[in-house]
Scaffold this active site. Structure first.
Site, PDB file in Angstrom:
ATOM      1  N   ASP A 141     -33.339  29.395 -16.096  1.00 28.15           N
ATOM      2  CA  ASP A 141     -33.667  27.985 -16.637  1.00 28.15           C
ATOM      3  C   ASP A 141     -32.424  27.137 -16.266  1.00 28.15           C
ATOM      4  O   ASP A 141     -31.421  27.512 -16.387  1.00 28.15           O
ATOM      5  CB  ASP A 141     -33.826  28.092 -18.183  1.00 28.15           C
ATOM      6  CG  ASP A 141     -35.162  28.777 -18.639  1.00 28.15           C
ATOM      7  OD1 ASP A 141     -36.077  27.728 -18.243  1.00 28.15           O
ATOM      8  OD2 ASP A 141     -35.208  29.663 -19.441  1.00 28.15           O
ATOM      9  N   GLU A 155     -46.975  26.661 -24.621  1.00 28.26           N
ATOM     10  CA  GLU A 155     -45.893  27.426 -24.326  1.00 28.26           C
ATOM     11  C   GLU A 155     -44.921  27.487 -25.170  1.00 28.26           C
ATOM     12  O   GLU A 155     -44.046  26.321 -25.473  1.00 28.26           O
ATOM     13  CB  GLU A 155     -45.366  27.207 -22.862  1.00 28.26           C
ATOM     14  CG  GLU A 155     -45.952  28.021 -21.858  1.00 28.26           C
ATOM     15  CD  GLU A 155     -45.209  27.917 -20.389  1.00 28.26           C
ATOM     16  OE1 GLU A 155     -44.155  27.669 -20.702  1.00 28.26           O
ATOM     17  OE2 GLU A 155     -46.116  27.663 -19.621  1.00 28.26           O
TER      18      GLU A 155
END
Lengths: 411, 279
Positions: free
Chosen positions: B67, B56
């Site tokens: 995040d 990824e």
């Protein structure tokens, strides 16, 4: 790149019918959030719809609006200023006289009443200048709910008095150092908090931005400004105004004033963005004048950004206008042509600030000083038989230090 | 919509091969261009040899709302050193010169893609050998934006399923998803809380009632032991923040990588891979 299908809604022939059921105003708005938040946001929408249709919710809002905020705020004929400028008859909608000194509390009152209906036990908010943070901390104290306010480290330094106010009101102010430590990062951090505390927490967003239903919900709470103005001007002048002017950061005071008047095509409506040091310098906060459409904080709207789609920090002498985006309904009203968006520099706002103090004995916040600076520019286009309403959306007590500094005065 | 071409792809072959060997997938996340383009290129190219099954690559964004601190600062490092969406695509192009088997999924936020042009982006991704997309801020309600064009272009659309995804919503969330399902094991942002294995067992078995796709579990996995424990209940695990932290730990004060950075990150990845292998 973007299909501009943002014309007036052809079915209803109205500028007031947005958003559609998926939260879009033309291509703007929407719900661009992480999956973790989606169930919660759908719940907020459901609860808001139920509340909107409940007369008890409205009467609760009206009660606190009258007895706690001090509504209706006056619609005041600024006679000396009107005479000085030699243009239209200028009225100020005096939302600076609200409890806490700005329009922000109209919205925080509405949202905290909704949070209570949803049985949420904790409130979070983001703030830039601190006005929305203070307005949120205020209603949290009133309803005895714990309050966490995220505020960029840079803004905490610039707005120390408001930080202290929030603390006096019992809020916890959390400094945000991520990103560039300003309002946009405070909003990111509030969203991160919300993702981690979905069960207990309600996020009181301070402007007409964010994922659907926030832009619509905040607009409707702030529409008390425009609805009162309409009644008051009819009472005073027996007719509607010719022009409306309001400043725009995220754009909640402007949406609140404009929305009830959008379907009167003869009324000229103008939103004033902050041009900072000048659009050409890149140091500004004028998302429509100097930005492009993009997706941030849950909605598609005009944003200050690089060609690579990275968000750029805004600049304005007014911390309340210092946001790199704008509410999605404004983006739509811009593209549909119904509202004109212009911009005013720090310097022009400072001049208007001083003129307002001297001619009307009103110390305005730097935010509405931007609106006034534009009124000064266009006043010659009107004659004294015409009526202009400007939203005096905040008072300037919070700004005296930054104005003194800008004028080179040592306090 | 033509997504029949998604039945035999690098991702489906990867999970099928692992299943045949009764092994679990190790999905490793790195931020593209962190700490700089050249180092990032070396980091990515060494992942398969270190035991990674699926890569990824994070597309850095100035405002990564979903995040935690580790990936936030890694995105900032990359952006400061000139990373862009165009360069992230270059990174994939270079990787594909020497590796045509390891699946690559790009993960990020919508705005840089929107600026680039959604259709242009998915076509280019398909051409250069990107296999799937995870775009955090595009829920099913906004599938017309990028998900549908991506499927048409032959890319997998991988969505995050979370503990807050209730029964009312699960069908909508799984609609249009292919390749694998990414189960976020904790409420919150990346890399902050540690997931409990018993919660994962329950959540994954619930999810299996709704989908036959492989299920990878991520968020908060930091050690080989934890990787093993989680992998025992899923088809794969995702590790991101812990790897990105290892990048950060090998930067000097001015942000320059030390000579051992690439090896140390690969050693750490190899340790996690062993944990997954033992699951």
């Amino acid at each position: 790149m973007v299909p501009l299908n943002s014309n007036i809604n052809s079915e209803t022939d109205s500028f007031r019918s947005g958003p559609d059921e998926t939260g879009h105003f033309g291509i703007y708005g929407g719900r661009f959030v992480a999956e973790t938040l989606m169930p919660l946001i759908l719940n907020v929408e459901k609860a808001y719809r139920a509340a909107s249709n409940d007369p008890e919710f409205q009467s609760e809002f009206d009660y606190y609006a009258e007895h706690y905020i001090g509504r209706p705020s006056p619609l005041y004929h600024a006679a000396r200023l009107s005479e000085h400028l030699g243009g239209p008859k200028i009225y100020f909608k005096r939302d600076e006289l609200n409890h806490t000194g700005a329009h922000k509390i109209n919205n925080t009152l509405g949202q905290i009443l909704l949070a209570r209906r949803m049985k949420k036990t904790r409130i979070i908010a983001e703030t830039g200048a601190g006005q929305h943070g203070v307005a949120t901390a205020t209603v949290c104290a009133l309803f005895d709910l714990p309050c966490v306010v995220y505020m960029g480290e840079t803004d905490i330094e610039r707005q120390a008095p408001n930080v202290f106010r929030m603390k006096l009101l019992g809020a916890e102010v959390i400094p945000v150092t991520s990103g560039t430590g300003t309002l946009k990062d405070a909003m990111n951090e509030a969203l991160r908090d919300w993702v981690a505390n979905v069960d207990t927490t309600f996020y009181i967003i301070g402007t007409v931005a964010g994922p659907h239903p926030y832009p619509e919900m905040v607009r409707n709470f702030q529409s008390v400004i425009g609805n009162e103005t309409r009644e008051q001007i009819l009472e005073a002048e027996n007719r509607l105004p010719d022009c409306l002017v309001a400043c725009i950061g995220g754009g909640s005071n402007a949406m609140g004033l404009f929305h009830p008047f959008l379907d009167h095509p003869d009324i000229q409506i103008i939103g004033v963005e902050a041009a900072g040091l000048g659009i050409e310098t890149g140091k500004h906060a004028a998302s429509i004048t100097g930005g492009q459409p993009g997706v941030l904080h849950g909605n598609r709207t005009y944003l200050l950004q690089t060609d690579d789609g990275q968000i750029i920090d805004a600049h304005s002498i007014s911390a309340g206008l210092d946001y790199p985006g704008i509410g999605p309904e404004h983006s739509w009203l811009h593209e549909s042509g119904r509202v004109s968006y212009v911009s005013v520099t720090d310097q022009e706002a400072l001049e208007a600030f001083q003129l307002c103090c001297q001619t009307e004995g009103i110390i305005p916040a730097l935010e509405p000083a931007h609106a006034l600076a534009h009124v000064m520019k266009i006043s010659k286009q009107f004659d004294p038989s015409q009526i202009l309403v400007m939203n005096m959306c905040g008072r300037g007590d919070k700004d005296v230090f930054s104005v003194a500094e800008a004028l080179g005065t040592k306090l | 919509m033509n997504d029949s071409n998604l039945s035999d792809t690098r991702i489906t072959r990867c999970f099928a091969n692992l299943a045949k060997q009764n092994r679990k997938a190790f999905v490793a996340f790195l931020t593209g261009g962190d700490p700089d383009y050249q180092t990032s290129k070396q980091l990515v190219s060494g992942l398969p040899a270190a035991g990674v099954d699926l890569i990824e690559i994070g597309m850095p964004f100035s405002d990564p709302m979903a995040d935690g601190p580790s990936i936030q600062v890694s995105s900032q490092r990359a952006l400061r050193n000139g990373m862009t969406l165009v360069k992230t695509l270059d990174l994939v192009r270079e990787f594909r010169k020497t590796d045509d088997a390891t699946p690559i999924v790009l993960m990020g936020y919508y705005n840089p893609i929107y600026r680039y042009g959604a259709h242009h982006f998915v076509q280019e991704c398909a051409e250069i050998g990107v296999d799937g997309l995870i775009i955090v801020d595009l829920p099913p309600e906004e599938d017309k934006e990028l998900c549908e064009p991506a499927l048409t272009a032959g890319l997998h659309w991988v969505r995050l399923v979370t503990p807050s995804t209730d029964d009312d919503r699960i069908d909508a969330v799984l609609h249009n998803v292919s390749g694998f399902v990414y189960y976020i094991s904790v409420l919150g942002v990346t890399g902050t809380r540690r997931a409990m294995a018993d919660h994962i067992e329950v959540a994954v078995s619930r999810l299996r009632k709704y989908t036959s796709l492989p299920i990878a579990v991520g968020f908060g996995i930091k050690t080989p032991e934890h990787a093993k424990a989680v992998a025992e209940h899923a088809d794969g695990i995702v590790v991101g923040s812990a790897i990105v932290d290892m990048v950060k730990a090998n930067l000097d004060e001015s942000g320059k990588p030390n000579a051992e950075l690439v090896d140390r990150v690969h050693d750490f990845v190899r340790d996690i891979a062993k944990g997954v292998e033992n699951a």
